[in-house]
Design a protein around this motif. Structure first.
Motif, PDB file in Angstrom:
ATOM      1  N   GLN A 127       1.118   6.316  -6.964  1.00 33.49           N
ATOM      2  CA  GLN A 127       1.556   5.724  -5.701  1.00 33.49           C
ATOM      3  C   GLN A 127       1.425   4.206  -5.731  1.00 33.49           C
ATOM      4  O   GLN A 127       2.293   3.494  -5.217  1.00 33.49           O
ATOM      5  CB  GLN A 127       0.748   6.310  -4.540  1.00 33.49           C
ATOM      6  CG  GLN A 127       1.046   7.777  -4.255  1.00 33.49           C
ATOM      7  CD  GLN A 127       0.128   8.349  -3.187  1.00 33.49           C
ATOM      8  OE1 GLN A 127      -0.855   7.730  -2.791  1.00 33.49           O
ATOM      9  NE2 GLN A 127       0.442   9.562  -2.730  1.00 33.49           N
ATOM     10  N   ALA A 128       0.311   3.731  -6.347  1.00 37.97           N
ATOM     11  CA  ALA A 128       0.114   2.278  -6.447  1.00 37.97           C
ATOM     12  C   ALA A 128       1.195   1.637  -7.318  1.00 37.97           C
ATOM     13  O   ALA A 128       1.700   0.551  -7.004  1.00 37.97           O
ATOM     14  CB  ALA A 128      -1.271   1.983  -7.013  1.00 37.97           C
ATOM     15  N   ARG A 129       1.547   2.326  -8.434  1.00 36.64           N
ATOM     16  CA  ARG A 129       2.606   1.794  -9.298  1.00 36.64           C
ATOM     17  C   ARG A 129       3.951   1.761  -8.574  1.00 36.64           C
ATOM     18  O   ARG A 129       4.706   0.790  -8.690  1.00 36.64           O
ATOM     19  CB  ARG A 129       2.702   2.642 -10.581  1.00 36.64           C
ATOM     20  CG  ARG A 129       1.579   2.393 -11.576  1.00 36.64           C
ATOM     21  CD  ARG A 129       1.904   3.010 -12.918  1.00 36.64           C
ATOM     22  NE  ARG A 129       1.971   4.463 -12.839  1.00 36.64           N
ATOM     23  CZ  ARG A 129       0.936   5.262 -13.054  1.00 36.64           C
ATOM     24  NH1 ARG A 129      -0.253   4.753 -13.342  1.00 36.64           N
ATOM     25  NH2 ARG A 129       1.080   6.585 -12.989  1.00 36.64           N
ATOM     26  N   GLU A 130       4.229   2.826  -7.830  1.00 32.75           N
ATOM     27  CA  GLU A 130       5.495   2.861  -7.085  1.00 32.75           C
ATOM     28  C   GLU A 130       5.532   1.776  -6.014  1.00 32.75           C
ATOM     29  O   GLU A 130       6.563   1.121  -5.818  1.00 32.75           O
ATOM     30  CB  GLU A 130       5.666   4.245  -6.446  1.00 32.75           C
ATOM     31  CG  GLU A 130       5.920   5.362  -7.462  1.00 32.75           C
ATOM     32  CD  GLU A 130       5.972   6.732  -6.812  1.00 32.75           C
ATOM     33  OE1 GLU A 130       5.747   6.809  -5.571  1.00 32.75           O
ATOM     34  OE2 GLU A 130       6.233   7.720  -7.530  1.00 32.75           O
ATOM     35  N   LEU A 131       4.384   1.576  -5.336  1.00 29.13           N
ATOM     36  CA  LEU A 131       4.323   0.538  -4.309  1.00 29.13           C
ATOM     37  C   LEU A 131       4.477  -0.850  -4.930  1.00 29.13           C
ATOM     38  O   LEU A 131       5.188  -1.705  -4.380  1.00 29.13           O
ATOM     39  CB  LEU A 131       2.991   0.637  -3.558  1.00 29.13           C
ATOM     40  CG  LEU A 131       2.764  -0.374  -2.427  1.00 29.13           C
ATOM     41  CD1 LEU A 131       3.843  -0.209  -1.360  1.00 29.13           C
ATOM     42  CD2 LEU A 131       1.376  -0.214  -1.829  1.00 29.13           C
ATOM     43  N   ALA A 132       3.823  -1.053  -6.089  1.00 34.44           N
ATOM     44  CA  ALA A 132       3.940  -2.348  -6.783  1.00 34.44           C
ATOM     45  C   ALA A 132       5.377  -2.587  -7.228  1.00 34.44           C
ATOM     46  O   ALA A 132       5.875  -3.724  -7.142  1.00 34.44           O
ATOM     47  CB  ALA A 132       2.994  -2.375  -7.981  1.00 34.44           C
ATOM     48  N   ALA A 133       6.038  -1.530  -7.691  1.00 36.10           N
ATOM     49  CA  ALA A 133       7.439  -1.671  -8.116  1.00 36.10           C
ATOM     50  C   ALA A 133       8.333  -2.027  -6.931  1.00 36.10           C
ATOM     51  O   ALA A 133       9.236  -2.871  -7.046  1.00 36.10           O
ATOM     52  CB  ALA A 133       7.908  -0.375  -8.770  1.00 36.10           C
ATOM     53  N   LYS A 134       8.072  -1.406  -5.783  1.00 38.00           N
ATOM     54  CA  LYS A 134       8.851  -1.716  -4.582  1.00 38.00           C
ATOM     55  C   LYS A 134       8.620  -3.162  -4.148  1.00 38.00           C
ATOM     56  O   LYS A 134       9.567  -3.880  -3.779  1.00 38.00           O
ATOM     57  CB  LYS A 134       8.475  -0.754  -3.454  1.00 38.00           C
ATOM     58  CG  LYS A 134       8.974   0.672  -3.663  1.00 38.00           C
ATOM     59  CD  LYS A 134       8.571   1.563  -2.492  1.00 38.00           C
ATOM     60  CE  LYS A 134       9.051   2.997  -2.707  1.00 38.00           C
ATOM     61  NZ  LYS A 134       8.640   3.884  -1.589  1.00 38.00           N
ATOM     62  N   LYS A 135       7.351  -3.600  -4.199  1.00 37.63           N
ATOM     63  CA  LYS A 135       7.039  -4.981  -3.814  1.00 37.63           C
ATOM     64  C   LYS A 135       7.696  -5.978  -4.768  1.00 37.63           C
ATOM     65  O   LYS A 135       8.212  -7.015  -4.340  1.00 37.63           O
ATOM     66  CB  LYS A 135       5.518  -5.186  -3.801  1.00 37.63           C
ATOM     67  CG  LYS A 135       4.818  -4.523  -2.640  1.00 37.63           C
ATOM     68  CD  LYS A 135       3.325  -4.839  -2.663  1.00 37.63           C
ATOM     69  CE  LYS A 135       2.616  -4.236  -1.457  1.00 37.63           C
ATOM     70  NZ  LYS A 135       1.158  -4.526  -1.468  1.00 37.63           N
ATOM     71  N   GLU A 136       7.667  -5.651  -6.059  1.00 38.15           N
ATOM     72  CA  GLU A 136       8.282  -6.542  -7.047  1.00 38.15           C
ATOM     73  C   GLU A 136       9.784  -6.626  -6.834  1.00 38.15           C
ATOM     74  O   GLU A 136      10.375  -7.716  -6.925  1.00 38.15           O
ATOM     75  CB  GLU A 136       7.970  -6.035  -8.457  1.00 38.15           C
ATOM     76  CG  GLU A 136       8.625  -6.819  -9.583  1.00 38.15           C
ATOM     77  CD  GLU A 136       8.172  -8.252  -9.655  1.00 38.15           C
ATOM     78  OE1 GLU A 136       8.822  -9.034 -10.385  1.00 38.15           O
ATOM     79  OE2 GLU A 136       7.183  -8.619  -8.991  1.00 38.15           O
ATOM     80  N   GLN A 137      10.416  -5.481  -6.551  1.00 41.30           N
ATOM     81  CA  GLN A 137      11.861  -5.489  -6.296  1.00 41.30           C
ATOM     82  C   GLN A 137      12.180  -6.276  -5.024  1.00 41.30           C
ATOM     83  O   GLN A 137      13.164  -7.027  -4.975  1.00 41.30           O
ATOM     84  CB  GLN A 137      12.375  -4.056  -6.172  1.00 41.30           C
ATOM     85  CG  GLN A 137      13.899  -3.950  -6.127  1.00 41.30           C
ATOM     86  CD  GLN A 137      14.558  -4.523  -7.364  1.00 41.30           C
ATOM     87  OE1 GLN A 137      14.137  -4.255  -8.485  1.00 41.30           O
ATOM     88  NE2 GLN A 137      15.579  -5.345  -7.169  1.00 41.30           N
TER      89      GLN A 137
END
Length: 308
Positions: A127-137
């Protein structure tokens, strides 16, 4: 004590039927004992490696496996100085199994809880990786939006600078920083040129100062700022910038430099000028007597200089 058959003669036996072997009660052969205990030892060994994550269970099961094999049995008999017969070994098995059952139940619960925690941790990390990916995008999208807005607003300096200011909050990688810096220089250079052509020298001077802060080896920026200084009556600052521009090889700087800070002449001292053009240090009679006489007792000698 070992029973010896036919030690007492048949006619002397008091209870002859007592000493006869009972049907179905014959002894198991030693080879079968070894094979059975070896199979049990192999099972204990498999279980020991299954519970290798738990040292206590591993040691207990490993010990049971060890004494089940012939070599382990003989080693224990040598160390303990008594014979490990099948009854003793079976008793040992029962005692250890009674201890192993609650331990295995406990460790099974521990494993279950550990697995649950590991799954929960893995889920949280995902979940943290997915959230980080969303924030980066989202960061990249925001940066691109403000960069494109700044590019489209280059003719409106204040609007372009506002968009660049917003874009600067989303910079992260080196390539993004380079892209931002190039666009910022382009926007400022466009603004400086527009102010310069409109003869708004004070505003143009500030823009050229910003360009110089980006690149101190930009001779054209020094030249243009010098011209702004000159038009604003700040000759000393103009001369300083023109010297930088000349040192950096900008050819037009010399022309403006001579205009801003021209060569001037002033009297340095006076000499006695003879009529043949030579000079004399004498002041009285006889001066220039060998050079046609004195034509000018106070002929000025000039020197060239610049004010700045």
């Amino acid at each position: 004590m070992k029973y010896l058959p036919k030690l007492i003669p048949e006619k002397s036996k008091v209870l002859p039927e007592y000493f006869k072997p009972r049907p179905g009660k014959g002894k198991i052969k030693p080879e079968k004992h070894k094979l059975a205990f070896s199979i049990v030892g192999a099972l204990f060994l498999v279980l020991a490696f299954y519970f290798i994550r738990h040292p206590l269970l591993f040691i207990l099961l490993g010990f049971l496996s060890f004494i089940s094999f012939p070599y382990g049995k003989k080693w224990m008999e040598r160390k303990l100085v008594f014979k490990l017969n099948p009854s003793i070994r079976m008793s040992t098995y029962i005692a250890f199994i009674a201890l192993l059952i609650p331990l295995s139940i406990h460790y099974k619960a521990v494993d279950k809880e550990t697995g649950r925690i590991a799954r929960l941790k893995a889920q949280q990390e995902q979940q943290a990786r997915e959230l980080a990916a969303k924030k980066e995008q989202l960061r990249k999208d925001s940066l691109n939006i403000f960069i494109l807005a700044a590019e489209s607003a280059q003719n409106d300096t204040e609007a372009a600078k506002l968009q660049l200011s917003k874009a600067s909050r989303f910079l992260l990688t080196d390539s993004e920083t380079v892209r931002y810096a190039n666009l910022e220089r382009k926007v400022i250079n466009t603004a400086a040129s527009r102010y310069f052509k409109a003869k708004q020298y004070k505003k143009a001077l500030n823009e050229y100062a910003t360009l110089i802060s980006f690149d101190k080896a930009n001779p054209e920026a020094y030249y243009q700022r010098a011209y702004c200084y000159y038009k604003l009556g700040k000759v000393r600052e103009a001369v300083s910038d023109l010297n930088h521009s000349k040192d950096l090889g900008y050819e037009s700087a010399s022309t403006l430099y001579n205009k801003v800070n021209p060569l001037k002449r002033r009297i340095s001292y006076y000499v006695t000028r003879c009529c043949d053009g030579s000079t004399s240090s004498a002041k009285g009679r006889g001066a220039c007597s060998w050079h046609g006489g004195v034509c000018n007792w106070n002929d000025p000698v000039y020197e060239e200089y610049r004010k700045y």
